[in-house]
Design an enzyme around this catalytic site. Structure first.
Site, PDB file in Angstrom:
ATOM      1  N   GLY A  12      35.627  20.625 -10.352  1.00  0.00           N
ATOM      2  CA  GLY A  12      35.560  21.806 -11.059  1.00  0.00           C
ATOM      3  C   GLY A  12      36.053  23.075 -10.069  1.00  0.00           C
ATOM      4  CB  ILE A  13      38.327  22.516  -7.249  1.00  0.00           C
ATOM      5  CG1 ILE A  13      38.734  23.416  -5.883  1.00  0.00           C
ATOM      6  CG2 ILE A  13      39.734  22.063  -7.692  1.00  0.00           C
ATOM      7  CD1 ILE A  13      39.021  22.655  -4.669  1.00  0.00           C
ATOM      8  CB  THR A  14      40.753  24.732 -11.601  1.00  0.00           C
ATOM      9  OG1 THR A  14      39.755  23.846 -12.705  1.00  0.00           O
ATOM     10  CG2 THR A  14      41.556  23.709 -11.195  1.00  0.00           C
ATOM     11  CG  ASP A  17      30.297  29.009  -9.792  1.00  0.00           C
ATOM     12  OD1 ASP A  17      30.556  30.093  -9.893  1.00  0.00           O
ATOM     13  OD2 ASP A  17      29.333  28.413 -10.057  1.00  0.00           O
ATOM     14  CB  ALA A  90      33.657  19.084 -13.262  1.00  0.00           C
ATOM     15  CE1 TYR A 104      35.941  16.805 -23.407  1.00  0.00           C
ATOM     16  CE2 TYR A 104      34.790  19.109 -23.369  1.00  0.00           C
ATOM     17  CZ  TYR A 104      35.728  17.946 -22.711  1.00  0.00           C
ATOM     18  OH  TYR A 104      36.592  18.280 -21.669  1.00  0.00           O
ATOM     19  CB  SER A 138      22.362  25.614 -15.920  1.00  0.00           C
ATOM     20  OG  SER A 138      22.349  26.949 -16.638  1.00  0.00           O
ATOM     21  CD  GLU A 140      21.647  28.395 -22.007  1.00  0.00           C
ATOM     22  OE1 GLU A 140      21.699  29.442 -21.628  1.00  0.00           O
ATOM     23  OE2 GLU A 140      21.645  28.170 -23.283  1.00  0.00           O
ATOM     24  CE1 TYR A 162      26.851  24.168 -19.240  1.00  0.00           C
ATOM     25  CE2 TYR A 162      24.913  25.518 -19.564  1.00  0.00           C
ATOM     26  CZ  TYR A 162      26.005  25.006 -18.717  1.00  0.00           C
ATOM     27  OH  TYR A 162      25.964  25.420 -17.389  1.00  0.00           O
ATOM     28  NE  ARG A 197      30.394  34.089 -15.834  1.00  0.00           N
ATOM     29  CZ  ARG A 197      29.854  32.906 -16.143  1.00  0.00           C
ATOM     30  NH1 ARG A 197      30.496  31.704 -16.104  1.00  0.00           N
ATOM     31  NH2 ARG A 197      28.579  33.121 -16.500  1.00  0.00           N
TER      32      ARG A 197
HETATM   33  P1  NAP Z   1      33.962  27.428 -15.280  1.00  0.00           P
HETATM   34  O1  NAP Z   1      34.464  28.384 -14.731  1.00  0.00           O
HETATM   35  O2  NAP Z   1      33.790  26.981 -16.579  1.00  0.00           O
HETATM   36  O3  NAP Z   1      34.630  26.103 -14.554  1.00  0.00           O
HETATM   37  C1  NAP Z   1      34.237  24.748 -14.927  1.00  0.00           C
HETATM   38  C2  NAP Z   1      35.146  23.629 -14.218  1.00  0.00           C
HETATM   39  O4  NAP Z   1      34.969  22.494 -14.607  1.00  0.00           O
HETATM   40  C3  NAP Z   1      36.666  24.031 -14.415  1.00  0.00           C
HETATM   41  O5  NAP Z   1      37.104  23.634 -13.110  1.00  0.00           O
HETATM   42  C4  NAP Z   1      36.887  23.147 -15.328  1.00  0.00           C
HETATM   43  O6  NAP Z   1      38.406  22.530 -15.372  1.00  0.00           O
HETATM   44  C5  NAP Z   1      36.259  21.830 -14.844  1.00  0.00           C
HETATM   45  N1  NAP Z   1      36.023  20.641 -15.989  1.00  0.00           N
HETATM   46  C6  NAP Z   1      35.665  20.991 -17.310  1.00  0.00           C
HETATM   47  N2  NAP Z   1      35.763  19.913 -17.952  1.00  0.00           N
HETATM   48  C7  NAP Z   1      36.244  19.004 -16.966  1.00  0.00           C
HETATM   49  C8  NAP Z   1      36.414  17.440 -17.018  1.00  0.00           C
HETATM   50  N3  NAP Z   1      36.282  16.734 -18.194  1.00  0.00           N
HETATM   51  N4  NAP Z   1      36.858  16.830 -16.033  1.00  0.00           N
HETATM   52  C9  NAP Z   1      36.969  17.261 -15.014  1.00  0.00           C
HETATM   53  N5  NAP Z   1      36.681  18.886 -14.634  1.00  0.00           N
HETATM   54  C10 NAP Z   1      36.561  19.702 -15.964  1.00  0.00           C
HETATM   55  O7  NAP Z   1      32.200  27.341 -14.647  1.00  0.00           O
HETATM   56  P2  NAP Z   1      31.583  27.966 -13.421  1.00  0.00           P
HETATM   57  O8  NAP Z   1      31.148  29.323 -14.046  1.00  0.00           O
HETATM   58  O9  NAP Z   1      32.512  27.972 -11.967  1.00  0.00           O
HETATM   59  O10 NAP Z   1      30.257  27.066 -13.094  1.00  0.00           O
HETATM   60  C11 NAP Z   1      30.539  25.959 -12.216  1.00  0.00           C
HETATM   61  C12 NAP Z   1      29.284  24.958 -12.628  1.00  0.00           C
HETATM   62  O11 NAP Z   1      28.234  25.535 -12.522  1.00  0.00           O
HETATM   63  C13 NAP Z   1      29.322  24.388 -14.139  1.00  0.00           C
HETATM   64  O12 NAP Z   1      28.985  23.076 -14.030  1.00  0.00           O
HETATM   65  C14 NAP Z   1      28.267  25.269 -14.774  1.00  0.00           C
HETATM   66  O13 NAP Z   1      27.749  24.674 -15.876  1.00  0.00           O
HETATM   67  C15 NAP Z   1      27.648  25.787 -13.906  1.00  0.00           C
HETATM   68  N6  NAP Z   1      26.677  26.912 -13.753  1.00  0.00           N
HETATM   69  C16 NAP Z   1      27.313  28.124 -13.905  1.00  0.00           C
HETATM   70  C17 NAP Z   1      26.496  29.222 -13.930  1.00  0.00           C
HETATM   71  C18 NAP Z   1      27.293  30.681 -14.218  1.00  0.00           C
HETATM   72  O14 NAP Z   1      26.625  31.493 -14.196  1.00  0.00           O
HETATM   73  N7  NAP Z   1      28.530  30.602 -13.648  1.00  0.00           N
HETATM   74  C19 NAP Z   1      25.113  29.085 -13.965  1.00  0.00           C
HETATM   75  C20 NAP Z   1      24.630  27.967 -13.834  1.00  0.00           C
HETATM   76  C21 NAP Z   1      25.281  26.854 -14.022  1.00  0.00           C
HETATM   77  P3  NAP Z   1      39.610  23.513 -16.146  1.00  0.00           P
HETATM   78  O15 NAP Z   1      39.960  24.674 -15.263  1.00  0.00           O
HETATM   79  O16 NAP Z   1      40.636  22.347 -16.316  1.00  0.00           O
HETATM   80  O17 NAP Z   1      39.036  24.038 -17.249  1.00  0.00           O
HETATM   81  O1  G4F Z   2      28.128  35.260 -20.788  1.00  0.00           O
HETATM   82  P1  G4F Z   2      27.366  34.143 -21.505  1.00  0.00           P
HETATM   83  O2  G4F Z   2      28.329  33.371 -22.691  1.00  0.00           O
HETATM   84  O3  G4F Z   2      26.433  33.088 -20.675  1.00  0.00           O
HETATM   85  P2  G4F Z   2      25.275  32.185 -21.026  1.00  0.00           P
HETATM   86  O4  G4F Z   2      25.173  31.830 -22.374  1.00  0.00           O
HETATM   87  O5  G4F Z   2      24.182  32.957 -20.299  1.00  0.00           O
HETATM   88  O6  G4F Z   2      25.646  30.990 -19.947  1.00  0.00           O
HETATM   89  C1  G4F Z   2      26.471  31.143 -18.952  1.00  0.00           C
HETATM   90  O7  G4F Z   2      25.098  31.251 -17.744  1.00  0.00           O
HETATM   91  C2  G4F Z   2      24.602  29.855 -17.807  1.00  0.00           C
HETATM   92  C3  G4F Z   2      23.368  29.988 -16.838  1.00  0.00           C
HETATM   93  O8  G4F Z   2      22.175  30.556 -17.515  1.00  0.00           O
HETATM   94  C4  G4F Z   2      25.468  28.860 -17.320  1.00  0.00           C
HETATM   95  F1  G4F Z   2      24.747  27.677 -17.278  1.00  0.00           F
HETATM   96  C5  G4F Z   2      26.572  28.870 -18.337  1.00  0.00           C
HETATM   97  O9  G4F Z   2      27.506  27.600 -17.962  1.00  0.00           O
HETATM   98  C6  G4F Z   2      27.046  29.986 -18.380  1.00  0.00           C
HETATM   99  O10 G4F Z   2      27.961  30.370 -17.292  1.00  0.00           O
HETATM  100  O11 G4F Z   2      26.438  34.996 -22.615  1.00  0.00           O
HETATM  101  C7  G4F Z   2      25.149  35.543 -22.005  1.00  0.00           C
HETATM  102  C8  G4F Z   2      24.547  36.059 -23.252  1.00  0.00           C
HETATM  103  C9  G4F Z   2      24.153  35.370 -24.270  1.00  0.00           C
HETATM  104  O12 G4F Z   2      22.877  35.776 -24.768  1.00  0.00           O
HETATM  105  C10 G4F Z   2      25.090  35.671 -25.470  1.00  0.00           C
HETATM  106  O13 G4F Z   2      24.648  35.786 -26.708  1.00  0.00           O
HETATM  107  O14 G4F Z   2      25.469  37.197 -23.872  1.00  0.00           O
HETATM  108  C11 G4F Z   2      25.289  37.239 -25.137  1.00  0.00           C
HETATM  109  N1  G4F Z   2      26.346  37.687 -25.820  1.00  0.00           N
HETATM  110  C12 G4F Z   2      26.524  38.819 -26.793  1.00  0.00           C
HETATM  111  N2  G4F Z   2      27.789  38.908 -27.117  1.00  0.00           N
HETATM  112  C13 G4F Z   2      27.563  36.987 -25.863  1.00  0.00           C
HETATM  113  C14 G4F Z   2      28.609  37.835 -26.437  1.00  0.00           C
HETATM  114  N3  G4F Z   2      28.412  36.192 -25.015  1.00  0.00           N
HETATM  115  C15 G4F Z   2      29.515  35.779 -25.276  1.00  0.00           C
HETATM  116  N4  G4F Z   2      30.156  34.898 -24.378  1.00  0.00           N
HETATM  117  N5  G4F Z   2      30.400  36.429 -25.860  1.00  0.00           N
HETATM  118  C16 G4F Z   2      30.016  37.553 -26.760  1.00  0.00           C
HETATM  119  O15 G4F Z   2      30.819  38.235 -27.217  1.00  0.00           O
END
Ligand code: NAP
Ligand code: G4F
Length: 350
Positions: A12-14, A17, A90, A104, A138, A140, A162, A197
């Site tokens: 998930g380097i791209t 995070d 990832a 998926y 997460s 979530e 998810y 983001r």
């Molecule tokens: P992100 O921006 O969506 O990055 C996801 C990464 O996973 C990307 O590098 C993506 O590659 C890679 N990936 C997706 N499918 C893959 C596959 N089949 N094989 C290899 N790589 C794959 O997510 P993030 O916000 O950086 O979050 C990083 C991790 O923390 C994720 O596991 C997410 O679920 C978890 N997390 C995030 C949050 C948050 O608020 N950001 C909170 C809790 C947990 P591409 O660039 O090619 O798409």
């Molecule tokens: O920004 P969101 O899509 O993030 P969500 O669903 O909280 O998930 C993110 O945080 C998780 C950690 O708790 C990660 F594990 C997960 O990978 C991801 O990074 O939505 C936040 C809130 C939701 O309640 C959604 O219903 O915003 C609300 N929302 C309202 N309007 C929307 C929108 N979300 C999105 N994406 N787009 C909208 O137009």
């Protein structure tokens, strides 16, 4: 390659995070290896600045093609790289998308983690040194929350494919720790954001649109549930916590959060307000953005990480809004210049 070298593999380097973590590890002298999936277009924008710098360094950043769906490829990479630390970031990480692509999401986010753990387990058995493993769990997983605030002992109740997939990955990491002595730690991270983001997550969708509206590039912003509340921190602060977890002698699980919660409405009000606009003049509700099951409220209790890891977030909620608005305003200005120069698509390579 020597076992004493600090060598990290980041899946998930791209992603958001992954890019901050790669910067953090390179700054600390790690040789960083990243898993990149093949795509017909470039997907490495977030790490391009690091990749450019490598020509001045001693090859500390190396990218490898691979996919969480390909267990053999993961095993081969572990054997070749011989990492001392593996960060599993990832995932198919979009909650709304997971309702459209549940199988998926399960394959990549849940079983992908199992594939990586199996590769590590086989490698450790064969070579006899321990790899430290970080799993991106997460908030979530708390879903329809059973306790507020949520801590490491709060029971889980995921509300999306998810969330369910992440819960499998969380428990399989704990199971491999308890069954095979894998040094696996899970960071239960609450939402964290940044200028990097993805643009379909709500905070970035709002800051990007508000900046474009300010410059006359867009008229309206369509959102779903404005009443959902999240504990939003800054991604740059959260990658430090991932690293700290792997520096502990004993593996463990930690909540990482700001311990504050705000609604989507409040975030919108702040963002538009900072640009001298009233959010209610520009936001419209589109039912397409509602989810079949919603997570209404997330609020973390990160006391364990603060005590045991001496970690704390540095960027406040207002600071996060400022960072994201400033960055998206600069991006919208570039877009404006390109459009004025006759480029139809505005920003081809951002
Ligand atoms: P992100 O921006 O969506 O990055 C996801 C990464 O996973 C990307 O590098 C993506 O590659 C890679 N990936 C997706 N499918 C893959 C596959 N089949 N094989 C290899 N790589 C794959 O997510 P993030 O916000 O950086 O979050 C990083 C991790 O923390 C994720 O596991 C997410 O679920 C978890 N997390 C995030 C949050 C948050 O608020 N950001 C909170 C809790 C947990 P591409 O660039 O090619 O798409
Ligand atoms: O920004 P969101 O899509 O993030 P969500 O669903 O909280 O998930 C993110 O945080 C998780 C950690 O708790 C990660 F594990 C997960 O990978 C991801 O990074 O939505 C936040 C809130 C939701 O309640 C959604 O219903 O915003 C609300 N929302 C309202 N309007 C929307 C929108 N979300 C999105 N994406 N787009 C909208 O137009």
């Amino acid at each position: 390659m020597s076992i004493n070298a600090k060598r990290a593999l980041v899946t998930g380097i791209t992603g958001q995070d992954g890019s901050y973590l790669a910067e953090f590890l390179l700054d600390r002298g790690y040789e960083v290896h990243g898993l990149v999936r093949r795509s017909s277009t470039f997907g490495t924008q977030r790490i391009e600045h690091l990749y450019r710098d490598i020509h001045e360094m001693e090859r500390p950043l190396v990218l490898h093609h691979g996919d969480m769906a390909d267990g053999n490829g993961l095993a081969r990479l572990i054997r070749e790289i011989r990492p001392t630390e593996v960060y599993n970031l990832a995932a198919q990480s979009h909650v709304r998308v997971s309702f459209d692509q549940p199988a998926y999401t399960a394959d990549v986010t849940a079983v992908g983690t199992l594939r990586l753990l199996e590769a590590i387990r086989d490698f450790q058995d064969a070579v006899g040194y321990q790899i430290r493993f970080y799993q991106a769990s997460s908030s979530e997983m708390y879903g329809k929350v059973l306790e507020t605030p949520q801590s490491e002992s709060t029971p889980f109740y995921p509300r999306s494919p998810y969330g369910v997939a992440k819960l499998y990955a969380h428990w399989i990491t704990i199971n491999y720790r308890e069954s095979y002595g894998i040094h696996g730690s899970c960071g239960i991270l609450f939402n964290h954001e940044s200028p990097r983001r993805g643009e379909t997550f709500v905070t970035r969708k709002i800051t990007r649109a508000a900046a474009r509206i300010k410059l006359g590039l867009q008229k309206k912003l369509y959102l779903g549930n404005l009443d959902a509340k999240r504990d939003w921190g800054f991604a740059g602060d959260y990658v430090e916590a991932m690293w700290l977890m792997l520096q502990q002698d004993e593996p463990d699980d930690y909540v990482i959060s700001t311990d504050e919660t705000h609604s989507v409405r409040e975030f919108s009000e702040k963002v538009f307000g900072r640009l001298g606009l009233n959010y209610s003049d520009f936001i419209e509700i589109d039912p397409r953005y509602f989810r079949p099951a919603e997570v209404e409220l997330l609020l973390g209790n990160s006391q364990k990480a603060r005590k045991k890891l001496a970690w704390q977030p540095r960027v406040s909620f207002d600071g996060l809004v400022d960072l994201m608005v400033d960055s998206d305003l600069a991006l919208a200005r570039k877009e404006q210049v390109l459009l004025a120069a006759g480029h139809e698509t505005g920003l081809p390579n951002r």
